[in-house]
Design a protein around this motif. Structure first.
Motif, PDB file in Angstrom:
ATOM      1  N   LEU A   1      45.793  28.643  95.840  1.00 36.18           N
ATOM      2  CA  LEU A   1      45.784  28.989  97.265  1.00 36.18           C
ATOM      3  C   LEU A   1      44.972  30.265  97.503  1.00 36.18           C
ATOM      4  CD1 LEU A   1      49.458  28.205  98.332  1.00 36.18           C
ATOM      5  CD2 LEU A   1      47.395  26.968  98.960  1.00 36.18           C
ATOM      6  N   GLY A   2      45.114  31.231  96.578  1.00 40.40           N
ATOM      7  CA  GLY A   2      44.371  32.480  96.696  1.00 40.40           C
ATOM      8  C   GLY A   2      42.866  32.239  96.679  1.00 40.40           C
ATOM      9  N   LEU A   3      42.429  31.337  95.778  1.00 44.19           N
ATOM     10  CA  LEU A   3      41.005  31.030  95.704  1.00 44.19           C
ATOM     11  C   LEU A   3      40.507  30.398  96.996  1.00 44.19           C
ATOM     12  CD1 LEU A   3      40.692  29.650  92.051  1.00 44.19           C
ATOM     13  CD2 LEU A   3      39.800  31.808  92.949  1.00 44.19           C
ATOM     14  N   VAL A   4      41.337  29.497  97.556  1.00 49.45           N
ATOM     15  CA  VAL A   4      40.956  28.867  98.826  1.00 49.45           C
ATOM     16  C   VAL A   4      40.782  29.947  99.895  1.00 49.45           C
ATOM     17  CG1 VAL A   4      41.743  27.326 100.658  1.00 49.45           C
ATOM     18  CG2 VAL A   4      42.084  26.679  98.278  1.00 49.45           C
ATOM     19  N   ALA A   5      41.715  30.909  99.920  1.00 51.43           N
ATOM     20  CA  ALA A   5      41.682  31.941 100.964  1.00 51.43           C
ATOM     21  C   ALA A   5      40.451  32.830 100.848  1.00 51.43           C
ATOM     22  CB  ALA A   5      42.957  32.781 100.896  1.00 51.43           C
ATOM     23  N   VAL A   6      40.085  33.211  99.617  1.00 50.92           N
ATOM     24  CA  VAL A   6      39.018  34.212  99.479  1.00 50.92           C
ATOM     25  C   VAL A   6      37.635  33.589  99.331  1.00 50.92           C
ATOM     26  CG1 VAL A   6      40.572  35.883  98.423  1.00 50.92           C
ATOM     27  CG2 VAL A   6      39.185  34.419  96.955  1.00 50.92           C
ATOM     28  N   TYR A   7      37.544  32.245  99.294  1.00 52.96           N
ATOM     29  CA  TYR A   7      36.252  31.646  99.013  1.00 52.96           C
ATOM     30  C   TYR A   7      35.113  32.155  99.911  1.00 52.96           C
ATOM     31  CZ  TYR A   7      32.402  28.700  97.999  1.00 52.96           C
ATOM     32  OH  TYR A   7      31.140  28.297  97.663  1.00 52.96           O
ATOM     33  N   PRO A   8      35.316  32.260 101.238  1.00 56.04           N
ATOM     34  CA  PRO A   8      34.199  32.720 102.093  1.00 56.04           C
ATOM     35  C   PRO A   8      33.667  34.082 101.673  1.00 56.04           C
ATOM     36  CG  PRO A   8      35.978  31.874 103.429  1.00 56.04           C
ATOM     37  CD  PRO A   8      36.496  31.909 102.035  1.00 56.04           C
TER      38      PRO A   8
ATOM     39  N   ILE B   1      45.300  33.338 118.063  1.00 54.85           N
ATOM     40  CA  ILE B   1      44.205  34.118 117.456  1.00 54.85           C
ATOM     41  C   ILE B   1      43.054  33.186 117.074  1.00 54.85           C
ATOM     42  CG2 ILE B   1      43.563  35.635 115.526  1.00 54.85           C
ATOM     43  CD1 ILE B   1      46.480  36.496 115.364  1.00 54.85           C
ATOM     44  N   HIS B   2      43.420  32.041 116.481  1.00 52.28           N
ATOM     45  CA  HIS B   2      42.428  31.073 116.010  1.00 52.28           C
ATOM     46  C   HIS B   2      41.527  30.630 117.167  1.00 52.28           C
ATOM     47  CE1 HIS B   2      41.326  28.656 112.567  1.00 52.28           C
ATOM     48  NE2 HIS B   2      41.393  27.525 113.242  1.00 52.28           N
ATOM     49  N   LEU B   3      42.147  30.267 118.293  1.00 50.24           N
ATOM     50  CA  LEU B   3      41.371  29.771 119.438  1.00 50.24           C
ATOM     51  C   LEU B   3      40.599  30.906 120.105  1.00 50.24           C
ATOM     52  CD1 LEU B   3      43.856  27.219 121.023  1.00 50.24           C
ATOM     53  CD2 LEU B   3      41.937  26.811 119.500  1.00 50.24           C
ATOM     54  N   PHE B   4      41.237  32.067 120.177  1.00 53.73           N
ATOM     55  CA  PHE B   4      40.570  33.228 120.763  1.00 53.73           C
ATOM     56  C   PHE B   4      39.282  33.528 119.995  1.00 53.73           C
ATOM     57  CE2 PHE B   4      40.215  37.922 121.289  1.00 53.73           C
ATOM     58  CZ  PHE B   4      40.002  37.924 122.655  1.00 53.73           C
ATOM     59  N   MET B   5      39.372  33.429 118.684  1.00 54.46           N
ATOM     60  CA  MET B   5      38.182  33.691 117.864  1.00 54.46           C
ATOM     61  C   MET B   5      37.117  32.625 118.076  1.00 54.46           C
ATOM     62  SD  MET B   5      39.081  35.421 114.352  1.00 54.46           S
ATOM     63  CE  MET B   5      39.901  36.970 114.215  1.00 54.46           C
ATOM     64  N   VAL B   6      37.539  31.395 118.301  1.00 58.41           N
ATOM     65  CA  VAL B   6      36.556  30.344 118.580  1.00 58.41           C
ATOM     66  C   VAL B   6      35.806  30.683 119.874  1.00 58.41           C
ATOM     67  CG1 VAL B   6      36.247  27.902 119.171  1.00 58.41           C
ATOM     68  CG2 VAL B   6      37.815  28.547 117.356  1.00 58.41           C
ATOM     69  N   ILE B   7      36.538  31.193 120.868  1.00 54.61           N
ATOM     70  CA  ILE B   7      35.903  31.586 122.126  1.00 54.61           C
ATOM     71  C   ILE B   7      34.920  32.730 121.883  1.00 54.61           C
ATOM     72  CG2 ILE B   7      36.315  32.532 124.441  1.00 54.61           C
ATOM     73  CD1 ILE B   7      37.511  29.826 124.319  1.00 54.61           C
ATOM     74  N   ILE B   8      35.363  33.727 121.094  1.00 54.40           N
ATOM     75  CA  ILE B   8      34.501  34.887 120.835  1.00 54.40           C
ATOM     76  C   ILE B   8      33.248  34.480 120.067  1.00 54.40           C
ATOM     77  CG2 ILE B   8      34.302  37.022 119.499  1.00 54.40           C
ATOM     78  CD1 ILE B   8      37.116  37.655 120.140  1.00 54.40           C
ATOM     79  N   HIS B   9      33.458  33.693 118.984  1.00 53.43           N
ATOM     80  CA  HIS B   9      32.315  33.355 118.126  1.00 53.43           C
ATOM     81  C   HIS B   9      31.440  32.278 118.734  1.00 53.43           C
ATOM     82  CE1 HIS B   9      35.122  34.571 114.605  1.00 53.43           C
ATOM     83  NE2 HIS B   9      34.394  35.600 114.977  1.00 53.43           N
ATOM     84  N   LYS B  10      32.003  31.504 119.650  1.00 54.92           N
ATOM     85  CA  LYS B  10      31.407  30.252 120.140  1.00 54.92           C
ATOM     86  C   LYS B  10      31.448  29.233 119.013  1.00 54.92           C
ATOM     87  CE  LYS B  10      28.379  32.799 123.188  1.00 54.92           C
ATOM     88  NZ  LYS B  10      28.890  34.100 122.636  1.00 54.92           N
ATOM     89  N   HIS B  11      31.350  27.966 119.389  1.00 59.00           N
ATOM     90  CA  HIS B  11      31.483  26.927 118.369  1.00 59.00           C
ATOM     91  C   HIS B  11      30.176  26.797 117.578  1.00 59.00           C
ATOM     92  CE1 HIS B  11      32.981  23.360 116.419  1.00 59.00           C
ATOM     93  NE2 HIS B  11      34.136  23.588 116.979  1.00 59.00           N
TER      94      HIS B  11
ATOM     95  N   ASN C   1      38.452  34.068 110.709  1.00 63.45           N
ATOM     96  CA  ASN C   1      39.082  32.892 111.291  1.00 63.45           C
ATOM     97  C   ASN C   1      39.444  31.858 110.228  1.00 63.45           C
ATOM     98  OD1 ASN C   1      40.162  32.137 113.666  1.00 63.45           O
ATOM     99  ND2 ASN C   1      38.375  31.012 114.404  1.00 63.45           N
ATOM    100  N   TRP C   2      38.684  31.833 109.152  1.00 66.92           N
ATOM    101  CA  TRP C   2      39.062  30.986 108.001  1.00 66.92           C
ATOM    102  C   TRP C   2      40.420  31.416 107.467  1.00 66.92           C
ATOM    103  CZ3 TRP C   2      37.903  26.765 105.059  1.00 66.92           C
ATOM    104  CH2 TRP C   2      38.406  26.728 103.758  1.00 66.92           C
ATOM    105  N   LEU C   3      40.615  32.731 107.346  1.00 68.66           N
ATOM    106  CA  LEU C   3      41.897  33.240 106.860  1.00 68.66           C
ATOM    107  C   LEU C   3      43.030  32.877 107.820  1.00 68.66           C
ATOM    108  CD1 LEU C   3      41.236  36.794 105.395  1.00 68.66           C
ATOM    109  CD2 LEU C   3      41.760  34.685 104.195  1.00 68.66           C
ATOM    110  N   VAL C   4      42.746  32.983 109.125  1.00 66.94           N
ATOM    111  CA  VAL C   4      43.765  32.638 110.118  1.00 66.94           C
ATOM    112  C   VAL C   4      44.124  31.156 109.981  1.00 66.94           C
ATOM    113  CG1 VAL C   4      44.238  32.445 112.585  1.00 66.94           C
ATOM    114  CG2 VAL C   4      43.065  34.450 111.706  1.00 66.94           C
ATOM    115  N   GLY C   5      43.104  30.323 109.842  1.00 66.41           N
ATOM    116  CA  GLY C   5      43.343  28.897 109.662  1.00 66.41           C
ATOM    117  C   GLY C   5      44.105  28.610 108.384  1.00 66.41           C
ATOM    118  N   PHE C   6      43.756  29.335 107.334  1.00 69.92           N
ATOM    119  CA  PHE C   6      44.461  29.191 106.057  1.00 69.92           C
ATOM    120  C   PHE C   6      45.946  29.520 106.241  1.00 69.92           C
ATOM    121  CE2 PHE C   6      46.089  31.440 102.308  1.00 69.92           C
ATOM    122  CZ  PHE C   6      45.972  30.456 101.355  1.00 69.92           C
ATOM    123  N   MET C   7      46.217  30.609 106.959  1.00 73.51           N
ATOM    124  CA  MET C   7      47.609  30.996 107.224  1.00 73.51           C
ATOM    125  C   MET C   7      48.318  29.893 108.003  1.00 73.51           C
ATOM    126  SD  MET C   7      48.530  33.582 105.728  1.00 73.51           S
ATOM    127  CE  MET C   7      50.163  33.609 106.486  1.00 73.51           C
TER     128      MET C   7
END
Lengths: 261, 548
Positions: free
Chosen positions: B347-354, B229-239, B145-151
């Motif tokens: 930007l690449g570093l931001v994306a892969v940090y997690p 996708i971002h919101l769907f994942m929030v539902i799946i993961h819970k906040h 979801n971090w990657l989705v948010g990054f996108m």
């Protein structure tokens, strides 16, 4: 006959003649183009000139020399014309206080009468740009044409609406808001400090009038979209959004997220 | 059949409608599931919401603008309401943008609302991203979801840039010219890509219509998909939630979606909408009439992109301009290539940090309790270094304005920024890390000995002590409930070899966890309390320490 003519083109003297003719033509043309420097339109009396000289000696000579011949501290004023005096002293830039990359606009130190007398003295030294005629300063020209000329000739330093811009090493193109039509015209004519000269062959008096008309329109008609944020473009808009827009919204989220007592 | 009739009689029209929908679309089941989703309450959890609402405003105002905007570059003579452009030659795109501003009823408001909410969209998304980063919300299971948010952040920039160029005014045309220059700077194929994009030599007569297609079709569609996708994942993961009594990695503590958050979020939308509209009605944004029609020759002073592209502009300004290298007939302009490659790497570093952090810690557990930034000193320090790097590039986009308004030399401003770009992140890293460790020490002190009250008491035997007040449970949770990591040890793998990867991981792990303040353990707490004779307080969370 024909042969002799063609042969004569190859003689060394012919080359010299052609070069001389070319130089005469281009140099003469250049001289004509640049000699559109107006000599004083108004004739000054000897009394005005001597009064002006007294003011000059008391206030300007320490830097510009006793005979306006210039010194290490200030340039020669011979041939700069009354327009230069009117601009520099009339906007308070002269007399300069302190040295720096550029002399800033400040409170005017002399009365209009005194400025005009000093102008008379400087104009008497040698022909130079004169104070512009009133008919070009009434902002009655073509604002569209003026706007186009402004964007092509002025906006790269002064910003699209004259809100100031940076030059190298601490020099700058100042904000034009509140400038008098006369001073805008004179600035183009004389190219003060770091500004280039836009003489009458380059931008005609009518064109200058158009530019003045465009700037007057901007001054009289503030943005239809609301407060202008200094007309500085996206940087001011971004700062405003982050500090006030997002700042306000974050303050609201804190309020919404706060636990009730 | 008969029961349906009865229900409608009892509950009236509302119940009948609900029943109708439930029997046909299973709304009851959906509501039961979604309505009971629990969201924790904290102001910092609303930043992503702000971005979402800005996007809704963008869709509404953008649709309005499409009714009147014409993406054509055919030249016309303007004959509209704005006097200083009457009779000027310009493209239809610019003329129709002027008409929206001056002649369409509500057009100016909508144009400004669209632009202000675009700035807000990216700003709120950026701030949300920083919140997620500094609280460690990107950890398992939320890396994707971090990657989705990054996108979404990248797509926000893309949407902004394609929209910025549509009015075809001088400012946006200059922005396009810079992009064209950057594309042409790409070795070997730059020129070809540029002619492909512009349909020939810049500016051509195609680009506005092409950008329009991207701006109203492709980019918003992608943003919508990624938001889904971002919101769907929030539902799946819970906040996620911040640590507190009863909050663990297995649960989420908060209020249900129905009715609390539906009302709260719905109301919040109108607040955001109201703020954007109030700003749009009172503050000018992008006065295109000032810039004039696009003409490739003039460039006005103060030509900058919108804020979210600013850091790229700043990178171009700070890069050395005299680094053109010619190899085999091709020129490699490093003044363009360094910023281009540098920003992509950033930007690449931001994306892969997690993924990097997960690899370094070797932590495979799920994390639903957020970190306080101080409790992950190295992550926070890396974040601060990144923010400084970005911030310097961002500020560098306004070197000219800084020079004019603070009366400094443009050249000096540039040099100082170049130095700060390199040194700033290092300094920020060190200061942040040390500050975090100091704050952790302070927390530890408070947990063990309570808060200083400033009350000095003289004991019967003459000793003076300051009375320390023990913490209540809620405060205690906040201070002791965090994960403790230790540097990984280099161990040979099953073939008995120590790989380069293992060594690298060990080195990074040392960097992360060498200086660490361990959370207070129950034993330490008991010890401190027996020493202080203060009332017993139990340490809430069992400290599971990761020893790998």
């Amino acid at each position: 006959m024909k042969n002799r003519f063609f042969r004569s083109r190859r003689k060394p003297l012919a080359a010299t003649l052609v070069i001389a003719a070319g130089l005469l033509f281009s140099g003469g043309g250049y001289a004509v183009a640049t000699s559109v420097v107006e000599t004083s339109a108004t004739e000054y009396t000897a009394e005005q000139i001597s009064e002006g000289r007294k003011l000059f000696l008391a206030n300007c000579a320490s830097c510009h020399g006793l005979n306006s011949e210039g010194s290490a501290a200030g340039p020669s004023l011979i041939g700069v014309g009354a327009a230069s005096v009117d601009f520099q002293v009339g906007t308070g830039r002269m007399p300069g206080q302190g040295s720096g990359p550029q002399l800033p606009k400040k409170n005017v130190q002399f009365t209009d009468e005194q400025i005009s007398l000093m102008g008379a003295y400087i104009a008497s030294l040698a022909p130079g740009p004169a104070i512009p005629e009133q008919k070009y300063l009434e902002a009655t020209g073509d604002a569209t044409h003026g706007g186009e000329l402004f964007r092509i000739n002025c906006a790269m330093c002064h910003n699209a609406v004259g809100a100031a811009g940076a030059l190298t090493e601490g020099k700058y193109a100042p904000n034009l808001e509140g400038s008098e039509a006369k001073h805008i015209y004179e600035a183009m004519l004389i190219g003060p400090q770091n500004m280039p000269v836009f003489n009458d062959a380059n931008i005609t008096p009518q064109d200058k009038n158009d530019i003045i008309t465009y700037l007057a329109y901007l001054e009289e008609n503030p943005s239809a979209g609301g407060f202008e944020l200094g007309n500085l473009g996206p940087v001011a808009e971004g700062l405003f959004l982050w500090i006030f827009g997002l700042g306000l919204i974050v303050a609201i989220t804190v309020w919404l997220g706060a636990k009730s007592n | 059949m008969s029961t349906t009739v009865e229900t409608s009689k009892q509950g009236g029209a509302l119940a009948a409608t609900a029943n109708y929908l439930d029997e046909r679309a299973g709304v009851g089941g959906i509501l039961k599931n979604f309505g009971r989703k629990v969201f924790p309450d904290h102001w910092s959890f609303m930043l992503g919401e702000v971005a979402l609402y800005s996007f809704v405003i963008l869709l509404i105002s953008g649709t309005f603008l499409t009714f009147f905007y014409q993406p054509a570059m055919t030249e016309v003579i303007y004959d509209g309401a704005y006097v200083p452009l009457k009779g000027a030659q310009m493209s239809i795109a610019y003329a129709s943008s002027l008409d929206i501003s001056f002649e369409i009823r509500g057009g100016m408001l909508m144009r400004q609302a669209h632009h202000w909410s675009a700035l807000l969209f990216v700003a709120a998304a950026g701030l949300h991203m920083l919140r997620v980063f500094f609280t460690g919300a990107f950890r398992k299971p939320r890396e994707i979801n971090w990657l989705v948010g990054f996108m979404l952040f990248i797509l926000g920039m893309a949407a902004g840039f394609t929209g910025y160029s549509l009015p075809d005014d001088l400012l946006s045309g200059n922005g396009l010219r810079i992009i064209d220059g950057m594309i042409k700077g790409i070795p070997v194929m730059g020129t070809t890509i540029s002619s492909f994009l512009f349909g020939g030599e810049f500016p051509g007569t195609e680009i506005v219509a092409r950008l329009y297609g991207l701006h109203i079709l492709l980019v918003p569609a992608l943003i919508l998909i990624f938001i889904a996708i971002h919101l769907f994942m929030v539902i799946i993961h819970k906040h996620t939630h911040y640590s507190g009594p009863g909050r663990t990695d297995e649960n989420v503590v908060g209020y249900p979606l129905m009715p609390v958050y539906v009302a709260k979020a719905g109301g919040f939308f109108f607040i955001v909408f109201g703020v954007v509209m109030a700003i749009s009605a009172t503050f000018t944004i992008n006065p295109i009439w000032n810039y004039g029609p696009y003409d490739p020759s003039p460039v006005s002073a103060g030509t900058q992109p919108d804020w979210y592209i600013g850091w790229l502009d700043g990178a171009l300004r700070l890069a050395p301009s005299n680094l053109d290298v010619s190899i085999l007939g091709y020129t490699y302009p490093f003044g363009v290539l360094i910023p281009l490659v540098g920003s992509l790497v950033f930007l690449g570093l931001v994306a892969v940090y997690p993924f990097v952090e997960a690899w370094v810690t070797g932590d495979k557990r799920e994390h639903h309790v957020l970190d306080r930034p101080r409790n992950a000193p190295v992550r926070t320090a890396i974040g601060a270094a990144g923010v400084t790097f970005y911030g310097v590039l961002w500020a560098a986009a306004s070197t000219d304005l800084i020079a004019v308004f603070f009366q400094m030399s443009l050249n000096h401003v540039l040099t100082v920024m170049q130095i700060t770009l390199i040194a700033g992140p290092v300094v920020a890293y060190i200061i942040t890390k040390r500050t975090c460790l100091a704050l952790q020490r302070k927390d530890r002190e408070i947990v063990l000995h309570g808060r200083e009250t400033g009350r000095i008491v003289r004991l019967p035997h003459g000793e003076y002590i300051e009375v320390h007040e023990p913490l209540d449970k809620f405060e205690m949770y906040k201070l002791v409930d965090f994960k403790d990591y230790r540097p990984t040890v280099v161990r040979p793998n099953k073939y008995g070899k120590i790989t380069v990867g293992t060594r690298m991981r060990a080195a990074l792990s040392r960097l992360y966890f060498e200086d660490r303040i361990a959370p207070v353990t129950q034993t330490e707490l008991n010890e401190a309390q027996s020493h202080d004779h203060s009332p017993a307080v139990s340490a809430p969370a069992a400290q599971d320490q990761l020893t790998k």
